[in-house]
Design a protein around this motif. Structure first.
Motif, PDB file in Angstrom:
ATOM      1  N   ASP A 249       0.873  -1.451  -0.051  1.00 17.88           N
ATOM      2  CA  ASP A 249       0.071   0.056   0.212  1.00 17.88           C
ATOM      3  C   ASP A 249       0.854   1.356   0.048  1.00 17.88           C
ATOM      4  O   ASP A 249       0.297   2.451   0.097  1.00 17.88           O
ATOM      5  CB  ASP A 249      -0.922   0.043   1.283  1.00 17.88           C
ATOM      6  CG  ASP A 249      -1.959  -1.082   1.201  1.00 17.88           C
ATOM      7  OD1 ASP A 249      -2.272  -1.400   0.096  1.00 17.88           O
ATOM      8  OD2 ASP A 249      -2.605  -1.579   2.068  1.00 17.88           O
ATOM      9  N   THR A 250       2.166   1.182  -0.034  1.00 15.91           N
ATOM     10  CA  THR A 250       2.846   2.271  -0.200  1.00 15.91           C
ATOM     11  C   THR A 250       3.269   2.712  -1.568  1.00 15.91           C
ATOM     12  O   THR A 250       2.821   1.826  -2.310  1.00 15.91           O
ATOM     13  CB  THR A 250       4.282   1.999   0.546  1.00 15.91           C
ATOM     14  OG1 THR A 250       5.118   0.918   0.029  1.00 15.91           O
ATOM     15  CG2 THR A 250       4.143   1.821   2.095  1.00 15.91           C
ATOM     16  N   GLU A 251       3.841   3.653  -1.819  1.00 19.88           N
ATOM     17  CA  GLU A 251       4.490   4.147  -3.423  1.00 19.88           C
ATOM     18  C   GLU A 251       5.671   3.258  -3.872  1.00 19.88           C
ATOM     19  O   GLU A 251       6.628   3.211  -3.373  1.00 19.88           O
ATOM     20  CB  GLU A 251       4.793   5.580  -3.265  1.00 19.88           C
ATOM     21  CG  GLU A 251       4.884   6.133  -4.828  1.00 19.88           C
ATOM     22  CD  GLU A 251       5.317   7.452  -4.620  1.00 19.88           C
ATOM     23  OE1 GLU A 251       5.830   7.913  -5.773  1.00 19.88           O
ATOM     24  OE2 GLU A 251       5.053   8.223  -3.647  1.00 19.88           O
ATOM     25  N   LEU A 252       5.078   2.499  -4.575  1.00 18.80           N
ATOM     26  CA  LEU A 252       6.250   1.471  -5.325  1.00 18.80           C
ATOM     27  C   LEU A 252       6.218   1.336  -6.768  1.00 18.80           C
ATOM     28  O   LEU A 252       5.133   2.081  -7.370  1.00 18.80           O
ATOM     29  CB  LEU A 252       5.885   0.049  -4.545  1.00 18.80           C
ATOM     30  CG  LEU A 252       5.963  -0.438  -3.250  1.00 18.80           C
ATOM     31  CD1 LEU A 252       5.142  -1.708  -3.219  1.00 18.80           C
ATOM     32  CD2 LEU A 252       7.293  -0.134  -2.521  1.00 18.80           C
ATOM     33  N   SER A 253       7.594   1.019  -7.380  1.00 16.49           N
ATOM     34  CA  SER A 253       7.466   0.911  -8.691  1.00 16.49           C
ATOM     35  C   SER A 253       6.502  -0.293  -9.218  1.00 16.49           C
ATOM     36  O   SER A 253       6.302  -1.002  -8.313  1.00 16.49           O
ATOM     37  CB  SER A 253       8.743   0.733  -9.183  1.00 16.49           C
ATOM     38  OG  SER A 253       9.393  -0.359  -8.959  1.00 16.49           O
ATOM     39  N   PRO A 254       6.159  -0.324 -10.285  1.00 17.23           N
ATOM     40  CA  PRO A 254       5.404  -1.520 -10.886  1.00 17.23           C
ATOM     41  C   PRO A 254       5.849  -3.041 -10.634  1.00 17.23           C
ATOM     42  O   PRO A 254       5.435  -3.657 -10.241  1.00 17.23           O
ATOM     43  CB  PRO A 254       5.178  -1.362 -12.509  1.00 17.23           C
ATOM     44  CG  PRO A 254       5.126   0.148 -12.605  1.00 17.23           C
ATOM     45  CD  PRO A 254       6.294   0.512 -11.386  1.00 17.23           C
ATOM     46  N   VAL A 255       7.253  -2.921 -11.008  1.00 21.60           N
ATOM     47  CA  VAL A 255       8.291  -4.117 -10.590  1.00 21.60           C
ATOM     48  C   VAL A 255       8.242  -4.486  -9.223  1.00 21.60           C
ATOM     49  O   VAL A 255       8.001  -5.686  -8.588  1.00 21.60           O
ATOM     50  CB  VAL A 255       9.553  -4.135 -11.158  1.00 21.60           C
ATOM     51  CG1 VAL A 255      10.437  -3.084 -10.604  1.00 21.60           C
ATOM     52  CG2 VAL A 255      10.204  -5.592 -11.236  1.00 21.60           C
ATOM     53  N   GLN A 256       8.318  -3.400  -8.188  1.00 22.36           N
ATOM     54  CA  GLN A 256       8.502  -3.690  -6.855  1.00 22.36           C
ATOM     55  C   GLN A 256       7.003  -4.062  -6.399  1.00 22.36           C
ATOM     56  O   GLN A 256       7.014  -4.913  -5.655  1.00 22.36           O
ATOM     57  CB  GLN A 256       8.700  -2.271  -6.280  1.00 22.36           C
ATOM     58  CG  GLN A 256      10.315  -1.839  -6.331  1.00 22.36           C
ATOM     59  CD  GLN A 256      10.359  -0.422  -5.558  1.00 22.36           C
ATOM     60  OE1 GLN A 256       9.584   0.390  -5.701  1.00 22.36           O
ATOM     61  NE2 GLN A 256      11.637  -0.274  -5.225  1.00 22.36           N
ATOM     62  N   LYS A 257       5.948  -3.475  -6.897  1.00 21.16           N
ATOM     63  CA  LYS A 257       4.716  -4.077  -6.512  1.00 21.16           C
ATOM     64  C   LYS A 257       4.466  -5.607  -6.737  1.00 21.16           C
ATOM     65  O   LYS A 257       3.662  -6.347  -6.054  1.00 21.16           O
ATOM     66  CB  LYS A 257       3.537  -3.118  -7.061  1.00 21.16           C
ATOM     67  CG  LYS A 257       2.330  -3.264  -6.391  1.00 21.16           C
ATOM     68  CD  LYS A 257       1.218  -2.256  -7.124  1.00 21.16           C
ATOM     69  CE  LYS A 257      -0.191  -2.294  -6.423  1.00 21.16           C
ATOM     70  NZ  LYS A 257       0.059  -2.080  -4.981  1.00 21.16           N
ATOM     71  N   GLN A 258       4.753  -6.056  -7.820  1.00 22.42           N
ATOM     72  CA  GLN A 258       4.747  -7.125  -8.329  1.00 22.42           C
ATOM     73  C   GLN A 258       5.623  -8.195  -7.487  1.00 22.42           C
ATOM     74  O   GLN A 258       5.259  -9.397  -6.857  1.00 22.42           O
ATOM     75  CB  GLN A 258       5.346  -7.587  -9.843  1.00 22.42           C
ATOM     76  CG  GLN A 258       4.423  -7.020 -10.899  1.00 22.42           C
ATOM     77  CD  GLN A 258       5.008  -7.128 -12.162  1.00 22.42           C
ATOM     78  OE1 GLN A 258       6.104  -7.269 -12.280  1.00 22.42           O
ATOM     79  NE2 GLN A 258       4.261  -6.428 -13.150  1.00 22.42           N
ATOM     80  N   TYR A 259       6.692  -7.969  -7.045  1.00 20.65           N
ATOM     81  CA  TYR A 259       7.378  -8.469  -6.002  1.00 20.65           C
ATOM     82  C   TYR A 259       6.931  -8.843  -4.734  1.00 20.65           C
ATOM     83  O   TYR A 259       6.829  -9.907  -4.296  1.00 20.65           O
ATOM     84  CB  TYR A 259       8.900  -7.961  -5.879  1.00 20.65           C
ATOM     85  CG  TYR A 259       9.828  -7.979  -7.091  1.00 20.65           C
ATOM     86  CD1 TYR A 259       9.712  -8.845  -8.317  1.00 20.65           C
ATOM     87  CD2 TYR A 259      11.081  -6.840  -7.294  1.00 20.65           C
ATOM     88  CE1 TYR A 259      10.519  -8.734  -8.991  1.00 20.65           C
ATOM     89  CE2 TYR A 259      11.679  -6.993  -8.244  1.00 20.65           C
ATOM     90  CZ  TYR A 259      11.695  -7.911  -9.094  1.00 20.65           C
ATOM     91  OH  TYR A 259      12.438  -7.995 -10.099  1.00 20.65           O
TER      92      TYR A 259
END
Length: 738
Positions: A249-259
């Motif tokens: 729920d924090t500000e992440l890049s798309p790849v970080q969110k997938q991880y």
């Protein structure tokens, strides 16, 4: 005199009634050394069986480290562990044969076991000797081969020795049981003579009940072990799931969110497995139950593929997700167990595939008005399996080719567990494979299905023709079927060169779907050439693996790529991305999606009060506190690190809600709740503070104990964010919970 005579007789009967029990206690005391001997010997022999395989495992690791690229420090660490295990192994082997006072084991007095130990003495010495030789020369593979061969034999030998010790223990228990039965019968007979001594008869019954409870002591010990193991496993897992949810729920890049999402999904799968493994009643019954619920079939398949996406990306494998036909949206299945099967099959497919692709295909066939036959196929282009090795595949602790254990690792349990689950679901896993050409694992489920609500029809009239460039035939076929389903005309080609030729021929396309990894010109080179030749008029969507994200981000911005999709491409994501490419919209703009709000989030600021969190694990404390402060910013949080502190802070600060961990030092959660309720009762408080139990216990009895202690609700660890928010909102803002 008559009364005195009766009293004398009663006293005599009373004394005689106790004689059998005194004799039984004496007999138990006399036999306690023998019972202790068998108990220690059984444990030690079982430990030797496990250590035999453990040493072989460490030997393999040491040899792999010595022959691979591992650092000297890694080899030294493995060598130290292996050396310690060999020393313990030698000591236990000697103790089983000759006894060891420091280990509580007297010299062996069972002839058949002594003969068995003498018979395998030379093989044990050879096993230890090979281990020591390997420590001196870790790169020598012959030592590892000899160690593994000896380990497989010695494992069975110690299994036999354990059984012999158990047989001796059972014989001793049976002998004592018969003597105890005779003594109890004699006591009962004597007690009948004193019919008037009813109070003594009642006492005798109480003694028998105590004896029965003592007979169940071993089972209670096992229950305690399972509860403790549940707590030890769930506590760190609580942090994994909780913090990944907070992180997502924090500000992440798309790849970080997938991880993060993949880590969270994997954590939930592990939790589901642990829940069943540590369920005491299921283990005792020797059975497994299914929790059949209405499940989003497409979402389940997509999340199953998500688990193996990153490991596949590392090996540069193409991952395909293929839904055959108009697949039903919902199915009545056990989602945890079905995902466990799919995750295992997909994981194996990636593990044993060095190049090519892995595909999950879900298809169905209508069976009757309500039910469908669902079929799941996991296909790979890996090593394949010979017919001979296929016979070993569904056996516990077995892999088709023994060399796969050294190369790929694993226990060999995965497929047999998956097969057992499939059989419980009324199915069976089938295998079609050719050595060197890949494998297909398949199974079918007959279950109730439902198409679900018809999705809102979107207008794709502005997208009539789409150019698809992908060198993988199966991926082209899947994209082709997706586009035709929306009445969009696809033109597919296998390379960037061919795509450029089609554009130069004057063909007009509304969107260009371009794969990143292609021969000759890759996706980036193809897009660059198209922009140089035709400008920025053609909207482009780049298809890539998640691991490519960092390499392509700047390029996509510079060359006006309208969107990016990670493979395997999901139908929903593809068409949402295409819908964003409206007439007049400049390529390069991307649709921003709004995350779905969790329960009580929209009204969280209205929830006020003081919440006391009693938790001795700081990681869990931080996770729960962070969740509460995010969704309920106006709540005051008080922290207590044990039960005693929780009681003190409750008396002093009078919180509106208590979240009470069960297992804590000084005073545990249940005892703390009892003290709080007792204090409230003494002060005449009718409505006490709500107390919610937090426990990692696997037993159903945990909930009962919490309720008996005065708890109002019960949350299991890992704590689910939605459930935590609901509980807090329900107790602190009840009208909003209705």
């Amino acid at each position: 005199m008559k009364r005195e005579s009766i009293a004398t007789k009663n006293l005599l009967v009373l004394i005689l009634s106790f004689l059998p029990f005194i004799a039984g206690i004496g007999y138990s005391v006399l036999n306690s050394p023998e019972r202790s001997y068998f108990s220690e010997a059984i444990n030690m022999a079982g430990s030797q069986r496990m250590r035999t395989m453990l040493i072989a495992n460490y030997a393999q690791q040491l040899n792999a480290a010595a022959t691979g690229l591992n650092s000297k420090e890694a080899q030294q660490e493995i060598s130290a562990v292996l050396s310690d295990e060999i020393d313990i192994y030698r000591r236990f082997a000697a103790a089983l044969r000759y006894g060891d006072e420091s280990l509580g084991l007297i010299p062996n007095h069972v002839p058949e076991i002594r003969d068995e130990l003498i018979r395998i003495d030379q093989e044990i010495e050879a096993y230890i000797r090979n281990g020591l030789l390997l420590l001196q020369n870790p790169a020598e593979t012959d030592y590892v081969r000899d160690i593994i061969a000896s380990a497989m034999n010695l494992k069975d030998e110690f299994h036999l020795i354990t059984a012999l010790f158990q047989q001796g223990n059972d014989t001793m228990i049976e002998r004592q049981r018969r003597i105890d039965l005779g003594l109890i019968s004699f006591a009962f007979f004597i007690t009948i003579l004193g019919v008037v001594l009813t109070r003594k008869i009642k006492k005798q019954e109480e003694n028998l009940l105590i004896a029965s409870e003592e007979a169940l002591a071993a089972n209670e010990a096992k229950s305690l072990f399972l509860a403790n193991m549940s707590h030890e496993i769930r506590t760190p897992l609580n942090g994994v799931i909780g913090f990944t949810e907070l992180l997502s729920d924090t500000e992440l890049s798309p790849v970080q969110k997938q991880y993060v999402e993949s880590a969270n999904v994997s954590g939930h799968i592990l939790l589901g497995i642990i829940n069943d493994i540590l369920d005491f009643s299921k283990i005792e019954a020797g059975m497994m139950s299914l929790d059949v619920v209405k499940t989003d079939l497409i979402e389940l398949a997509e999340s199953s593929v998500e688990i193996i996406r990153f490991s596949a990306d590392k090996k540069k494998l193409e991952v395909l997700l293929n839904f055959g036909g108009d697949i039903p949206r919902y199915a009545w299945i056990d989602p945890v167990r079905l995902k466990q099967i799919l995750a295992n099959l997909l994981g194996n497919a990636v593990k044993f595939t060095e190049e090519g692709e892995v595909e999950l295909r879900v298809s169905f066939e209508k069976y009757d008005e309500e039910r469908s036959k669902l079929r799941f196929d996991v296909r790979d282009t890996g090593t394949g399996i010979t017919e001979e090795d296929q016979k070993k595949l569904f056996k516990a602790f077995s892999q088709g080719d023994p060399s796969t254990t050294r190369k790929y690792g694993g226990t060999g349990l995965g497929l047999i567990i998956s097969q057992m689950i499939a059989e419980k679901m009324g199915s069976s896993i089938m295998l079609s494979s050719t050595a060197g050409k890949g494998s297909v694992f398949s199974f079918e489920l007959l279950t109730r299905t439902e198409q679900g609500a018809t999705p809102e029809k979107k207008d794709f009239s502005h997208i009539r023709s789409v150019l698809v460039a992908d060198d993988n035939f199966n991926n082209r076929s899947i994209l082709d079927a997706m586009l035709w389903a929306k009445k969009i005309t696809p033109v597919v080609c296998a390379s960037g060169t061919e795509a450029i030729r089609l554009l130069k021929s004057g063909n007009k396309f509304d969107v260009f779907l371009c794969d990143y990894h292609m021969p000759e010109f890759d996706g980036l080179q193809t897009i660059q050439l198209i922009r140089e030749e035709f400008g920025n008029t053609l909207p482009v969507i780049l298809l890539h693996s998640s691991s490519d994200e960092v390499h392509i981000s700047k390029f996509c911005k510079d060359y006006h790529v309208a969107g990016r999709l990670t493979k395997p491409v999901k139908s929903k994501d593809l068409f949402e991305r295409m819908l964003a490419i409206l007439p007049g919209t400049l390529p390069g703009t991307e649709k921003v999606e709004t995350a779905e709000l969790k329960p009580f989030v929209s009204k969280g600021s209205a929830v006020e009060g003081t919440v006391l969190i009693a938790e001795d694990n700081m990681m869990n404390m931080r996770m729960i506190t962070a969740t509460m402060r995010r969704f309920f910013p106006n709540i005051r949080v008080i922290e207590a690190v044990n039960g005693a502190q929780a009681v003190q802070l409750t008396e002093k600060l009078n919180p509106d809600l208590i979240l009470m961990d069960i297992q804590m030092p000084e005073i545990d959660g249940n005892e703390a709740a009892k003290i709080i309720r007792r204090n409230e009762s003494e002060k005449g408080r009718v409505n006490g503070v709500p107390i919610v139990a937090l426990t990692a216990g696997a037993l159903k009895e945990d909930q009962t104990k919490a309720v008996e202690a005065g708890m109002d609700a019960f949350l299991t660890k890992p704590v689910d964010t939605n459930k935590l928010c609901f509980v807090i909102g329900s107790f602190l803002f009840p009208e909003e919970a209705m």
